[in-house]
Motif scaffolding. Structure first.
Motif, short mmCIF file in Angstrom:
data_model
loop_
_atom_site.label_atom_id
_atom_site.label_comp_id
_atom_site.label_asym_id
_atom_site.label_seq_id
_atom_site.Cartn_x
_atom_site.Cartn_y
_atom_site.Cartn_z
N GLN A 103 38.66 44.17 43.96
CA GLN A 103 39.45 44.59 42.80
C GLN A 103 40.58 43.61 42.53
O GLN A 103 41.22 43.11 43.45
CB GLN A 103 40.06 45.97 43.04
CG GLN A 103 41.05 46.40 41.94
CD GLN A 103 41.60 47.79 42.16
OE1 GLN A 103 40.89 48.77 42.00
NE2 GLN A 103 42.87 47.88 42.51
N LEU B 46 36.89 36.74 30.60
CA LEU B 46 36.35 36.89 31.94
C LEU B 46 34.88 36.52 31.97
O LEU B 46 34.19 36.57 30.95
CB LEU B 46 36.57 38.31 32.48
CG LEU B 46 35.90 39.49 31.77
CD1 LEU B 46 34.45 39.69 32.22
CD2 LEU B 46 36.68 40.78 32.01
N LEU C 278 32.25 42.40 35.97
CA LEU C 278 33.54 43.02 36.23
C LEU C 278 33.74 44.19 35.29
O LEU C 278 33.59 44.04 34.07
CB LEU C 278 34.67 42.01 36.06
CG LEU C 278 34.77 40.91 37.12
CD1 LEU C 278 35.62 39.75 36.64
CD2 LEU C 278 35.34 41.48 38.42
N GLU C 279 34.07 45.34 35.84
CA GLU C 279 34.34 46.53 35.04
C GLU C 279 35.84 46.75 34.94
O GLU C 279 36.57 46.67 35.93
CB GLU C 279 33.68 47.76 35.67
CG GLU C 279 32.16 47.69 35.70
CD GLU C 279 31.53 48.96 36.23
OE1 GLU C 279 32.30 49.88 36.60
OE2 GLU C 279 30.30 49.03 36.29
N MET C 280 36.30 47.05 33.73
CA MET C 280 37.73 47.23 33.48
C MET C 280 38.10 48.71 33.57
O MET C 280 37.35 49.57 33.13
CB MET C 280 38.09 46.68 32.10
CG MET C 280 39.57 46.78 31.77
SD MET C 280 39.97 45.92 30.22
CE MET C 280 38.98 46.86 29.05
N THR D 39 45.98 47.01 34.41
CA THR D 39 44.56 46.93 34.16
C THR D 39 43.85 46.42 35.40
O THR D 39 44.16 45.34 35.89
CB THR D 39 44.24 46.01 32.97
OG1 THR D 39 45.07 46.38 31.87
CG2 THR D 39 42.79 46.15 32.56
N TYR E 222 40.25 45.41 37.47
CA TYR E 222 38.90 44.89 37.25
C TYR E 222 38.18 44.94 38.59
O TYR E 222 38.66 44.37 39.58
CB TYR E 222 38.96 43.45 36.73
CG TYR E 222 39.71 43.32 35.42
CD1 TYR E 222 39.05 43.33 34.20
CD2 TYR E 222 41.10 43.21 35.42
CE1 TYR E 222 39.74 43.22 33.01
CE2 TYR E 222 41.80 43.10 34.23
CZ TYR E 222 41.13 43.11 33.03
OH TYR E 222 41.82 43.01 31.84
N LEU F 214 38.47 36.03 36.21
CA LEU F 214 39.35 36.41 35.11
C LEU F 214 40.25 35.22 34.77
O LEU F 214 40.78 34.56 35.67
CB LEU F 214 40.22 37.60 35.50
CG LEU F 214 39.51 38.84 36.03
CD1 LEU F 214 40.47 39.69 36.85
CD2 LEU F 214 38.93 39.66 34.90
#
Length: 256
Positions: free
Chosen positions: A58, A69, A73-75, A107, A109, A115
């Protein structure tokens, strides 16, 4: 005169399969100088961009810092008070922000990828935490990656000194991982002071971060009796105990 911008790695820091990379962009003139003529050249100031390489964990960025990015990767919005993500965590973060005046959320990720932050003319300072906590000055936090939680610290030092009931809310990083802070001061000019049961007193806002094992207070300086301190109110920041302080003694030069 037109310039072309070229990026190169200025510095990097790795830990736990993650990496922070500072990319510096410098300008070069697109046209060659005329033969036989002296050409004075004033080049634009350099820009810097942070690349956060996430290796299956993370990363947390300051809201608005992301430019683009790459990777899986999930935000997720993370409550500034340290709560979970998702809509529930987002709404809890909004309530906390309304009560404290703090930014509503950070935020996060999760996954693997890279990123890239928005370019800045500020300098980027890289550091590592190993199972400890770091209290960061307002506006200095950019990003962190690893097993780090980004919460908040209510600093009552100045409020107690001036008799106010409201404390100053600052970011607090806790755990193990690497982080990036921003400052007008180059990293080479910072002093990372190791205090071992000592006292450090600073006149002016020269500290960008300190570990929370230190006791922090705001005290009146001897000059404060005449109102001549750099703070305008004759106060100094006092740090006591054992821990580290990131100090920028050349900050007044860069702000001049």
């Amino acid at each position: 005169m037109d310039f072309t911008w070229t990026g190169s790695t200025e510095r990097e820091l790795s830990a736990q399969g993650h990496k922070l990379e500072v990319i510096e962009y410098s300008a070069a003139p697109m046209e060659a100088p005329l033969s036989g003529y002296h050409q004075s050249l004033s080049r634009p100031r350099r820009w810097r961009q942070l690349a956060v390489h996430v290796g299956g964990g993370q990363a947390v960025l300051e809201p608005g810092a992301l430019q683009y990015l790459r990777g899986e990767l999930e935000m997720q919005a993370v409550s500034a008070s340290g709560g979970g993500g998702g809509l529930g965590g987002f709404l809890r973060g909004a309530v906390t922000a309304a009560a404290t005046g703090e930014g509503m959320y950070k935020t996060a990720y999760r996954g693997s990828g890279t990123l890239f932050t928005e370019p800045t003319r500020l300098h980027l300072l890289l550091g590592e935490l190993r199972g400890e906590s770091l209290i960061v000055d307002d506006g200095a936090f950019v990003a962190c990656v690893g097993d780090l939680q980004v919460g908040r610290h209510v600093n009552q030092g100045f409020a107690q000194a001036v008799g106010s009931g409201e404390g100053r809310v600052q970011p607090k990083l806790t755990g193990s991982g690497i982080f990036a802070l921003q400052s007008p001061v180059p990293p080479e000019e910072f002093q990372v002071l190791e205090l071992r049961g000592e006292t450090l007193k600073v006149d002016g806002n020269l500290v960008v971060a300190y570990t929370d094992g230190l006791e922090f207070k705001v005290e009146r300086s001897a000059r404060g009796l005449l109102g001549s301190g750099k703070t305008g109110e004759g106060f100094v920041q006092a740090y006591r105990g054992t821990g580290r302080v990131w100090l920028s003694p050349t900050l007044p030069i860069h702000q001049g």
